[in-house]
Write an enzyme that holds these catalytic residues in place. Structure first.
Site, mmCIF file in Angstrom:
data_model
loop_
_atom_site.group_PDB
_atom_site.id
_atom_site.type_symbol
_atom_site.label_atom_id
_atom_site.label_comp_id
_atom_site.label_asym_id
_atom_site.label_seq_id
_atom_site.Cartn_x
_atom_site.Cartn_y
_atom_site.Cartn_z
ATOM 1 N N GLY A 21 4.538 -0.785 4.611
ATOM 2 C CA GLY A 21 5.563 -1.739 4.121
ATOM 3 C C GLY A 21 6.590 -1.103 3.387
ATOM 4 O O GLY A 21 6.953 -2.001 2.208
ATOM 5 N N ALA A 22 7.070 -0.059 3.660
ATOM 6 C CA ALA A 22 7.898 0.790 2.594
ATOM 7 C C ALA A 22 9.369 0.523 2.543
ATOM 8 O O ALA A 22 10.080 1.151 2.037
ATOM 9 C CB ALA A 22 7.520 2.394 2.657
ATOM 10 N N ASN A 23 10.083 -0.257 3.490
ATOM 11 C CA ASN A 23 11.104 -0.556 3.843
ATOM 12 C C ASN A 23 11.685 -1.430 2.863
ATOM 13 O O ASN A 23 13.106 -1.405 3.159
ATOM 14 C CB ASN A 23 11.689 -0.770 5.253
ATOM 15 C CG ASN A 23 10.959 -1.910 5.934
ATOM 16 O OD1 ASN A 23 9.545 -1.944 5.911
ATOM 17 N ND2 ASN A 23 11.711 -3.068 5.999
ATOM 18 N N GLY A 25 11.171 -4.365 -0.861
ATOM 19 C CA GLY A 25 10.460 -4.829 -1.701
ATOM 20 C C GLY A 25 9.674 -4.028 -2.590
ATOM 21 O O GLY A 25 9.925 -2.633 -2.864
ATOM 22 N N GLY A 27 7.170 -1.977 -1.722
ATOM 23 C CA GLY A 27 7.013 -0.686 -1.061
ATOM 24 C C GLY A 27 8.308 0.441 -1.129
ATOM 25 O O GLY A 27 8.117 1.355 -1.227
ATOM 26 N N SER A 146 -3.481 -9.980 -5.581
ATOM 27 C CA SER A 146 -2.569 -11.121 -5.822
ATOM 28 C C SER A 146 -3.294 -12.069 -6.689
ATOM 29 O O SER A 146 -4.309 -12.102 -6.510
ATOM 30 C CB SER A 146 -1.830 -11.692 -4.526
ATOM 31 O OG SER A 146 -1.348 -13.338 -4.838
ATOM 32 N N TYR A 171 -3.305 -17.557 2.770
ATOM 33 C CA TYR A 171 -2.739 -16.449 2.238
ATOM 34 C C TYR A 171 -3.927 -16.065 1.115
ATOM 35 O O TYR A 171 -4.034 -15.068 0.844
ATOM 36 C CB TYR A 171 -1.527 -16.791 1.559
ATOM 37 C CG TYR A 171 -0.703 -15.674 0.947
ATOM 38 C CD1 TYR A 171 -0.596 -14.494 1.521
ATOM 39 C CD2 TYR A 171 -0.703 -15.655 -0.425
ATOM 40 C CE1 TYR A 171 0.050 -13.331 0.650
ATOM 41 C CE2 TYR A 171 -0.211 -14.627 -1.345
ATOM 42 C CZ TYR A 171 0.084 -13.500 -0.595
ATOM 43 O OH TYR A 171 0.634 -12.324 -1.362
#
Length: 301
Positions: A21-23, A25, A27, A146, A171
């Site tokens: 998820g590095a694209n 936020g 990440g 979280s 979640y």
């Protein structure tokens, strides 16, 4: 605000880091800081066009690879190619996540989507790359928890949340499962005498794109709620510090958990965070591990 900052990240030249998820936020900031310190960073992203744009913004020694954590076929394909190209992996940062506030959705494999993405995809990925991590001198796996994990409970009779589905509660359960995984992974790595360390972090309440996306289905009211929520959050650069410390601080030990220090751990300087009792229960860890192995078909340790 004082305390641990990104300026304290040691030199990362010669190290390979994989950030899911590095694209965007957390990440994106994580990948940027690691590349800035000289690491070769693999941007593991579902959308490769967004990944390419992120790589352009980051600069440095980065590469983009496609990974859809909600598809075990994608996870296996990604891991096989990465393992062949990178015999030793120093950091695996299991950052990617999904939060839904709409109707129940399922993954490509038929699993509840939040559990599939937040836990099962990362469980499989970590297991498939464990040999490469063990080949590095002091590798770490960082799992992103979280504060919502503390109010959750795992129902092993309904892991896929098919009964009485409430997205926000699901979640929280997915993040409790992720936390249990990180703790149980540390327990098993220690027992096996592995050189790999499992560390956990959470960002408190941080300004990322997850909250706006989660409320999109609510229309105009949802967009207003999302904007109000963003005003109460800390900047993403601050929220990323716990996972950067977990990944890079030379003094970190396996099993530690980092998060913000202020206002019920929602924001502020980095400190050691508090687990829920269920998150550290060995019986819960063992049951979840067995379930994850069965669901993913990935066995290790």
């Amino acid at each position: 605000m004082t305390g641990w900052t990104a300026d304290r990240i040691p030199d990362q030249h010669g190290r390979t880091a994989v950030v899911t998820g590095a694209n965007s936020g957390l990440g994106l900031v994580t990948a940027t800081e690691l590349a800035r310190r000289g690491a070769h960073v693999v941007l593991a992203v579902r959308n490769t066009a967004a990944g390419a744009e992120a790589a352009r913004r980051i600069g440095g020694d980065v590469e983009v690879r496609e990974l859809d954590l909600a598809s075990l076929d994608s996870v296996r394909g990604f891991a096989a190619k990465l393992a062949a190209d990178h015999p030793a992996i120093d950091l695996l940062i299991n950052n990617a996540g999904v939060v839904l506030l709409g109707p129940r959705r399922t993954s490509a494999d038929g699993f509840e989507l939040q559990l599939a993405t937040n836990l099962l995809g990362h469980f499989a990925l970590t297991g498939l790359l464990l040999g490469n991590l063990a080949a590095a001198p002091a590798a770490r796996v960082v799992s992103l928890s979280s504060i919502t994990h503390r109010n959750a409970h795992l129902d092993f009779g309904d892991l896929m949340s098919e009964r009485n589905y409430r997205a926000a509660a699901v979640y929280g359960r997915s993040k409790l499962a992720t936390t249990v995984f990180g703790v149980e992974l540390d327990r098993r790595l220690r027992a096996a005498g592995s050189p790999v360390a499992s560390v956990l972090a959470h960002p408190g309440i941080t300004r990322t794109n997850l909250t706006p996306r989660a409320w999109e289905h609510r229309g105009r009211l949802g967009r207003v709620i999302a904007r109000v929520g963003l005003l109460a959050t800390q900047p993403v650069e601050q929220g990323t510090l716990p996972q950067l410390r977990a990944a890079t601080d030379p003094g970190v030990r396996g099993g530690q958990f980092f998060g913000p220090a202020g206002l019920w751990e929602t924001r502020g300087r980095v400190t050691e965070a508090r687990f829920s009792r269920e998150a550290t229960d060995p019986a819960v860890g063992g049951r979840l591990w067995a379930a994850a192995e069965e669901l993913t078909g990935v066995s290790y340790l």
